[in-house]
Each structure stands twice: as structure tokens, then as C-alpha cells.
Scaffold this motif. Structure first.
Motif, PDB file in Angstrom:
ATOM      1  N   LYS A   1       0.880  -1.203   0.000  1.00  0.00           N
ATOM      2  CA  LYS A   1       0.000   0.000   0.000  1.00  0.00           C
ATOM      3  C   LYS A   1       0.904   1.236   0.000  1.00  0.00           C
ATOM      4  CE  LYS A   1      -4.008   1.797   2.652  1.00  0.00           C
ATOM      5  NZ  LYS A   1      -3.879   3.072   2.002  1.00  0.00           N
ATOM      6  N   ILE A   2       0.649   2.173  -0.897  1.00  0.00           N
ATOM      7  CA  ILE A   2       1.457   3.387  -1.004  1.00  0.00           C
ATOM      8  C   ILE A   2       0.841   4.467  -0.104  1.00  0.00           C
ATOM      9  CG2 ILE A   2       2.202   5.185  -2.623  1.00  0.00           C
ATOM     10  CD1 ILE A   2       1.845   2.971  -4.853  1.00  0.00           C
ATOM     11  N   GLU A   3       1.704   5.113   0.693  1.00  0.00           N
ATOM     12  CA  GLU A   3       1.233   6.190   1.569  1.00  0.00           C
ATOM     13  C   GLU A   3       0.824   7.375   0.675  1.00  0.00           C
ATOM     14  OE1 GLU A   3       0.834   5.227   4.593  1.00  0.00           O
ATOM     15  OE2 GLU A   3      -0.273   7.135   4.682  1.00  0.00           O
ATOM     16  N   LEU A   4      -0.474   7.762   0.771  1.00  0.00           N
ATOM     17  CA  LEU A   4      -0.938   8.891  -0.063  1.00  0.00           C
ATOM     18  C   LEU A   4      -1.616   9.938   0.814  1.00  0.00           C
ATOM     19  CD1 LEU A   4      -2.590   7.052  -3.099  1.00  0.00           C
ATOM     20  CD2 LEU A   4      -0.466   8.383  -3.129  1.00  0.00           C
ATOM     21  N   LYS A   5      -1.308  11.202   0.607  1.00  0.00           N
ATOM     22  CA  LYS A   5      -2.036  12.270   1.319  1.00  0.00           C
ATOM     23  C   LYS A   5      -3.238  12.720   0.487  1.00  0.00           C
ATOM     24  CE  LYS A   5       1.552  14.873   3.804  1.00  0.00           C
ATOM     25  NZ  LYS A   5       2.554  14.841   2.707  1.00  0.00           N
ATOM     26  N   HIS A   6      -3.084  12.645  -0.844  1.00  0.00           N
ATOM     27  CA  HIS A   6      -4.128  13.208  -1.720  1.00  0.00           C
ATOM     28  C   HIS A   6      -4.714  12.166  -2.665  1.00  0.00           C
ATOM     29  CE1 HIS A   6      -2.898  16.862   0.091  1.00  0.00           C
ATOM     30  NE2 HIS A   6      -1.664  16.749  -0.381  1.00  0.00           N
ATOM     31  N   GLY A   7      -4.791  10.945  -2.162  1.00  0.00           N
ATOM     32  CA  GLY A   7      -5.464   9.899  -2.946  1.00  0.00           C
ATOM     33  C   GLY A   7      -6.944   9.887  -2.619  1.00  0.00           C
ATOM     34  N   SER A   8      -7.562   8.725  -2.802  1.00  0.00           N
ATOM     35  CA  SER A   8      -8.969   8.582  -2.457  1.00  0.00           C
ATOM     36  C   SER A   8      -9.147   8.673  -0.942  1.00  0.00           C
ATOM     37  CB  SER A   8      -9.472   7.216  -2.939  1.00  0.00           C
ATOM     38  OG  SER A   8     -10.796   7.037  -2.476  1.00  0.00           O
TER      39      SER A   8
ATOM     40  N   ARG B   1     -13.261  12.224 -12.076  1.00  0.00           N
ATOM     41  CA  ARG B   1     -12.462  12.968 -13.065  1.00  0.00           C
ATOM     42  C   ARG B   1     -11.928  14.298 -12.516  1.00  0.00           C
ATOM     43  NH1 ARG B   1     -14.521  13.550 -19.323  1.00  0.00           N
ATOM     44  NH2 ARG B   1     -15.212  11.409 -18.935  1.00  0.00           N
ATOM     45  N   PHE B   2     -12.276  14.689 -11.278  1.00  0.00           N
ATOM     46  CA  PHE B   2     -11.909  16.040 -10.830  1.00  0.00           C
ATOM     47  C   PHE B   2     -10.409  16.181 -10.584  1.00  0.00           C
ATOM     48  CE2 PHE B   2     -11.858  20.108  -9.253  1.00  0.00           C
ATOM     49  CZ  PHE B   2     -11.491  20.222  -7.922  1.00  0.00           C
ATOM     50  N   ARG B   3      -9.842  15.250  -9.808  1.00  0.00           N
ATOM     51  CA  ARG B   3      -8.476  15.526  -9.361  1.00  0.00           C
ATOM     52  C   ARG B   3      -7.600  14.287  -9.452  1.00  0.00           C
ATOM     53  NH1 ARG B   3      -7.553  13.809  -4.034  1.00  0.00           N
ATOM     54  NH2 ARG B   3      -9.402  12.856  -3.085  1.00  0.00           N
ATOM     55  N   ALA B   4      -6.264  14.560  -9.510  1.00  0.00           N
ATOM     56  CA  ALA B   4      -5.256  13.491  -9.543  1.00  0.00           C
ATOM     57  C   ALA B   4      -4.624  13.390  -8.158  1.00  0.00           C
ATOM     58  CB  ALA B   4      -4.187  13.831 -10.569  1.00  0.00           C
ATOM     59  N   ASP B   5      -4.076  12.230  -7.820  1.00  0.00           N
ATOM     60  CA  ASP B   5      -3.348  12.127  -6.550  1.00  0.00           C
ATOM     61  C   ASP B   5      -1.913  12.619  -6.738  1.00  0.00           C
ATOM     62  OD1 ASP B   5      -2.580   8.521  -6.572  1.00  0.00           O
ATOM     63  OD2 ASP B   5      -1.723  10.201  -7.684  1.00  0.00           O
ATOM     64  N   GLU B   6      -1.122  12.605  -5.673  1.00  0.00           N
ATOM     65  CA  GLU B   6       0.220  13.228  -5.762  1.00  0.00           C
ATOM     66  C   GLU B   6       1.183  12.411  -6.624  1.00  0.00           C
ATOM     67  OE1 GLU B   6      -1.285  12.144  -2.953  1.00  0.00           O
ATOM     68  OE2 GLU B   6       0.150  11.739  -1.340  1.00  0.00           O
ATOM     69  N   LYS B   7       0.730  11.212  -7.062  1.00  0.00           N
ATOM     70  CA  LYS B   7       1.554  10.439  -8.010  1.00  0.00           C
ATOM     71  C   LYS B   7       1.104  10.704  -9.445  1.00  0.00           C
ATOM     72  CE  LYS B   7       3.399   8.258  -4.473  1.00  0.00           C
ATOM     73  NZ  LYS B   7       4.744   8.616  -4.018  1.00  0.00           N
ATOM     74  N   GLY B   8       0.135  11.608  -9.611  1.00  0.00           N
ATOM     75  CA  GLY B   8      -0.363  11.931 -10.938  1.00  0.00           C
ATOM     76  C   GLY B   8      -1.405  10.945 -11.437  1.00  0.00           C
ATOM     77  N   LYS B   9      -1.908  10.093 -10.540  1.00  0.00           N
ATOM     78  CA  LYS B   9      -2.903   9.090 -10.935  1.00  0.00           C
ATOM     79  C   LYS B   9      -4.292   9.723 -10.978  1.00  0.00           C
ATOM     80  CE  LYS B   9      -2.231   5.139 -11.176  1.00  0.00           C
ATOM     81  NZ  LYS B   9      -2.136   4.424 -12.486  1.00  0.00           N
ATOM     82  N   ARG B  10      -5.060   9.415 -12.020  1.00  0.00           N
ATOM     83  CA  ARG B  10      -6.403   9.974 -12.190  1.00  0.00           C
ATOM     84  C   ARG B  10      -7.442   8.857 -12.232  1.00  0.00           C
ATOM     85  NH1 ARG B  10      -7.449  12.175 -17.015  1.00  0.00           N
ATOM     86  NH2 ARG B  10      -8.967  13.634 -16.146  1.00  0.00           N
ATOM     87  N   HIS B  11      -8.642   9.161 -11.751  1.00  0.00           N
ATOM     88  CA  HIS B  11      -9.775   8.238 -11.652  1.00  0.00           C
ATOM     89  C   HIS B  11      -9.534   7.166 -10.585  1.00  0.00           C
ATOM     90  CE1 HIS B  11     -12.127   9.866 -14.976  1.00  0.00           C
ATOM     91  NE2 HIS B  11     -11.047   9.914 -15.714  1.00  0.00           N
ATOM     92  N   PHE B  12      -8.398   6.522 -10.608  1.00  0.00           N
ATOM     93  CA  PHE B  12      -8.044   5.555  -9.554  1.00  0.00           C
ATOM     94  C   PHE B  12      -6.678   5.956  -9.009  1.00  0.00           C
ATOM     95  CE2 PHE B  12     -11.420   2.476 -10.071  1.00  0.00           C
ATOM     96  CZ  PHE B  12     -11.876   2.729 -11.353  1.00  0.00           C
ATOM     97  N   ASP B  13      -6.559   6.038  -7.673  1.00  0.00           N
ATOM     98  CA  ASP B  13      -5.293   6.549  -7.107  1.00  0.00           C
ATOM     99  C   ASP B  13      -4.189   5.488  -7.200  1.00  0.00           C
ATOM    100  OD1 ASP B  13      -6.275   6.190  -3.576  1.00  0.00           O
ATOM    101  OD2 ASP B  13      -5.552   4.720  -5.028  1.00  0.00           O
ATOM    102  N   ALA B  14      -3.043   5.802  -6.672  1.00  0.00           N
ATOM    103  CA  ALA B  14      -1.874   4.911  -6.830  1.00  0.00           C
ATOM    104  C   ALA B  14      -2.075   3.572  -6.138  1.00  0.00           C
ATOM    105  CB  ALA B  14      -0.631   5.611  -6.278  1.00  0.00           C
TER     106      ALA B  14
END
Ligand SMILES: COc1ccc([C@@H]2N[C@@H](C)[C@@H](O)[C@H]2O)cc1
Length: 450
Positions: A1-8, A228-241
Motif C-alpha cells: 500500500k502506497i502512503e498517499l495524502k491526496h489519494g482517495s 475525473r476532478f483531481r489526480a493524486d500526488e503520483k499523478g494518478k487519475r480516476h483511480f489513485d496509486a
């Protein structure tokens, strides 16, 4: 699991009432309307081969000439109640309306730019009468908003220089201001349908976009925002990293449909569809295959059978009238929905093996299954496989509810519903009322030992 601040920020479907209502809509209307409807895919007698709402990107028109279409915006035949009535007659439960498309022209009198209806010959707000008319018709409103804005001087496709990042900071504030403005001016809107969010400039704004989404949800609790609104900090869109859906429903089904339940990964989703191959804004010359009512009814049933909503696009003319071909489709679909809407509204994926005759839907929270038939078997025998212990207590066609149909058990948990060849070329619905039987009557169907 990747640590994400701005994912889903949520795993699984939303369970609140607003989203449960959204999940049950079944059928929606998309409206694409703006300056692009004036040329309607043609300029100086030459046709633009792309999508009509993208005509500004064509080198057949100078950008400044397109932008001065604002001085021609005077839709004398615009009538919000007529648009809402068309949607009502079709049986749409929600509408997604373009407030601002990629060209940056605002259908509301925004304070943050002069490129709005307020500075056109029309002068008046378009969004307010539309939101009021659809609200009055009992059709929920979703606001389409394009982040990409070709008119705003601060828009950039990517951030390469210091000047780019200074300009784009201003653009980000402008975008935030407009979104807060829309939610404040049209408080009954149930959600936002974002577009124009694929360019690197926006994809690099994971933190800003995440904070903006949080701010909007705080301002409007229950607000529905898609993937479709935003990408996570890895640049992933629709589905986070971590491959978790961003937002409240999947927004990837544009002019295409899932084929099996695995394609939707247990998420809510909607499919947005054009009548021609690829025209969202009004195009004078509807070229190529124009979808028929039966095709669009099948797409609606297929969407609901796989747990989604089907949103059919209308592209009103530059004068504000809806073209006759779209009115005809709305009437034909509406006539079918009048008889069969029970199989579409508040229905979900039935969890049954798909059969050749068409699609199963299941009433949410009930014991009714619906067989939406597009391919009547020559035998008149409709195969149904049910889970163990589920029996059929009643079977009838929605068009002839008093005529019960004969049901034959042909194998373990497998039945034929017998229905004489129907006349007509219309899809139809068979209702199966079911009940779970606890009896485990001796199994008369032994499997062959092989
Ligand atoms: C570059 O590919 C596209 C395709 C469609 C779009 C827009 N999304 C649809 C919902 C319409 O608004 C279309 O203009 C944008 C970019």
C-alpha cells in the motif's frame, strides 16, 4: 500500500441518502450548450470534422473570431421549461448541464470573468432559469464544469517556467472562486461533473485540488463529485496509486459502456453518451450512425443491469431550441419508459448469469427481478438461472401485467419462462417475483459422474 495524502479518501460506495438516490436515477440527460452551438460545426460553409464543441481548436477559425461569438449569443428560442419538459417526458431523473465548457464562456453571470452571458446581447443568467425549471420538474441538477479554460489568460497546458507557475496560481484561484460561486448561486445542485482535467498543469495540483474538493464538500454536504476532478500526488487519475476510486463514482465511461460486472470494480458509475458518434455540442450535419431509440434504451438497460446510470446528451441549437431529432428520441424513449420504468428506476445489478435474451435488473431492497428483453428467443422460452433456494412465485410482462406467464423448472435452480412470440419491434420487460424457500426438496437433478 502506497502512503498517499491526496489519494482517495473513501473505500467502497457512499451509503448516504443523497448517493442512494443518485444510484437509483437510472436515466439522465446531458446538456451541452454554449457559443459553439452558433456555428454548429460549420464555418464559412466548411464543415469541421471534429466534435462541434471543439470547433475553436480548428485552424479553420481564428481564435479571436470564435471568441467574438459572445456578441452573437442571443438565443431567442431558449425556453428552460421546454428543456425540462423534454427531459421529464423522456423519463430522465437527473440532468448534467454545461455551466462552462473548454472555451471558457460562462452560462452564468460570473463575477470573476467578463466572458459570460452578462456581456452578450442576451445579458441574462441562463443557469438560474434552467436550475429552477428542472427543480420544478423534479429532475435533479448536476453542474458540468470544465477546468481547462481556453479563454482565461492564466490557463496553461503545463507548468514549465516561473511565468507559467505565477499565471497558473492566478488561474487556480479563479477556478476555486468560480466553483464556490456556482455552489452559492445554485444551492439546489446535487453535484459537479468535472471535465478538462487531464493536462499536466492540473494533474500537478494534487494538494490544491484535494483541498478544493474538501472545501466544496464542506460548503455543500452531500455534494456528488466524480472521479475525473483531481489526480493524486503520483499523478494518478480516476483511480489513485493504490487503485482506489477517486471521488464518489467512476466517470470514465464516456461514449462507451462496461460489458461485465468485473469492469466496474464494485463502484458507482455513469455512462455519458452522444446520439451521433461524437458530437456533444449542436452540429448541423449529424454525419455517420445516429443511434435509434431502441439502441439507447438497450444502453440504458445495460447500464442499470451493471449498476450504473445512463446519461443521454442533447445539444440545443444556437437559438436555444432543441432539434427535432432529439425531441423525437426523447418521446420514443419516454413512451418505452412509461410502461417499463419500474425495471430502470431504483434498480441494481441482479448478480445473475447473463442470458442471450437481454439484461437482468433487480429492484433495490425488494424481491423483484426484471428481464429486459431485446433478443426474443425463437422458442419463446426464456432461460433464467437463480441462486439456490430462490423460487419464482409470479411471472408477468410489464406491458400486460394481468397475464401471468408459465414458468417451468428445467434443472437445479434453472427455469424457462414461456412467452408466446410478441408482436412489435419494441424491447419489453418480464417481471419475476421471487421468494427464498428454505425447503431443500430432494434434488431430482443429479450431476452426471464423469
Ligand atoms: C481529447 O478528448 C476529449 C473528448 C471529449 C471531451 C469532452 N468531454 C465530453 C463530456 C464533452 O464535453 C467533450 O467535449 C474532451 C476531450
Amino acid at each position: 500500500k502506497i502512503e498517499l495524502k491526496h489519494g482517495s479518501h473513501r473505500i467502497g460506495k457512499r451509503t448516504d441518502e443523497v448517493m442512494q438516490k443518485w444510484r437509483g436515477y437510472g436515466l439522465g440527460q446531458f446538456i451541452h450548450w454554449g457559443l459553439y452551438a452558433i456555428p454548429g460545426g460549420e464555418w464559412n460553409g466548411k464543415q469541421y470534422n471534429g466534435a462541434a464543441e471543439w470547433i475553436r481548436s480548428w485552424n479553420g477559425i481564428p481564435k479571436s473570431t470564435y471568441d467574438s461569438l459572445i456578441y452573437k449569443f442571443n438565443p431567442v428560442n431558449f425556453n428552460a421549461d421546454e428543456w425540462a419538459t423534454t427531459a421529464k417526458q423522456m423519463g430522465a431523473k437527473y440532468v448534467t448541464i454545461t455551466t462552462k465548457h473548454h472555451d471558457g464562456f460562462c452560462l452564468w453571470p460570473s463575477k470573476y470573468t467578463s466572458y459570460t452571458v452578462a456581456n452578450s446581447p442576451w445579458k441574462k443568467d441562463i443557469m438560474k432559469p434552467l436550475v429552477d425549471a428542472y427543480d420544478k420538474a423534479g429532475i435533479d441538477v448536476i453542474l458540468y464544469f470544465s477546468v481547462m479554460d481556453w479563454n482565461h489568460p492564466g490557463w496553461r497546458y503545463d507548468i514549465k517556467t516561473k511565468e507559467d507557475s505565477v499565471a497558473f496560481e492566478g488561474f487556480k484561484q479563479f477556478t476555486r472562486n468560480q466553483l464556490i460561486e456556482l455552489l452559492t448561486m445554485y444551492p439546489t445542485a446535487k453535484g459537479l461533473w468535472f471535465d478538462g482535467t487531464w493536462d499536466k498543469s492540473w494533474v500537478k495540483q494534487a494538494e490544491f485540488a484535494d483541498q478544493l474538493e474538501t472545501e466544496m464538500r464542506k460548503l455543500r454536504p452531500g455534494l456528488i463529485i466524480g472521479s475525473r476532478f483531481r489526480a493524486d500526488e503520483k499523478g494518478k487519475r480516476h483511480f489513485d496509486a493504490n487503485n482506489v476510486l477517486m471521488g464518489d463514482y467512476e466517470q470514465g465511461w464516456e461514449r462507451k459502456l462496461p460489458n461485465k460486472i468485473e469492469d466496474v470494480h464494485g463502484n458507482d458509475w455513469d455512462c455519458v453518451m452522444t446520439v451521433p458518434e461524437n458530437q456533444w455540442g449542436y452540429n448541423k450535419a449529424w454525419k455517420g450512425h445516429i443511434k435509434t431509440a431502441n439502441e439507447l434504451i438497450e444502453m440504458t438497460a445495460k447500464s442499470v443491469s451493471l449498476g450504473g446510470n445512463f446519461v443521454l446528451n442533447f445539444g440545443p441549437q444556437g437559438d436555444g431550441a432543441i432539434r427535432k431529432e432529439e425531441k423525437q428520441l426523447a418521446t420514443q424513449i419516454g413512451n418505452w419508459m412509461k410502461i417499463n420504468k419500474e425495471a430502470i428506476y431504483n434498480c441494481q445489478y441482479a448478480g445473475l448469469e447473463k442470458q442471450d435474451w437481454g439484461y437482468f435488473t433487480k429492484k433495490t431492497g425488494g424481491n423483484k427481478l426484471y428481464m429486459v428483453v431485446f433478443n426474443a428467443p425463437v422458442s419463446g422460452a426464456y432461460r433464467v438461472k437463480l441462486p439456490a433456494k430462490m423460487g419464482i412465485t409470479k411471472a408477468y410482462a410489464l406491458a400486460t401485467p394481468t397475464q401471468s406467464l408459465s414458468t417451468e423448472e428445467i434443472h437445479t435452480n434453472e427455469y424457462f419462462i414461456h412467452l408466446k412470440k410478441q408482436g412489435g419491434d419494441q424491447p419489453f420487460v418480464i417481471v419475476l417475483e421471487t421468494k427464498n424457500s428454505s425447503d431443500n426438496s430432494g434434488n431430482v437433478y443429479d450431476k452426471a459422474k464423469t
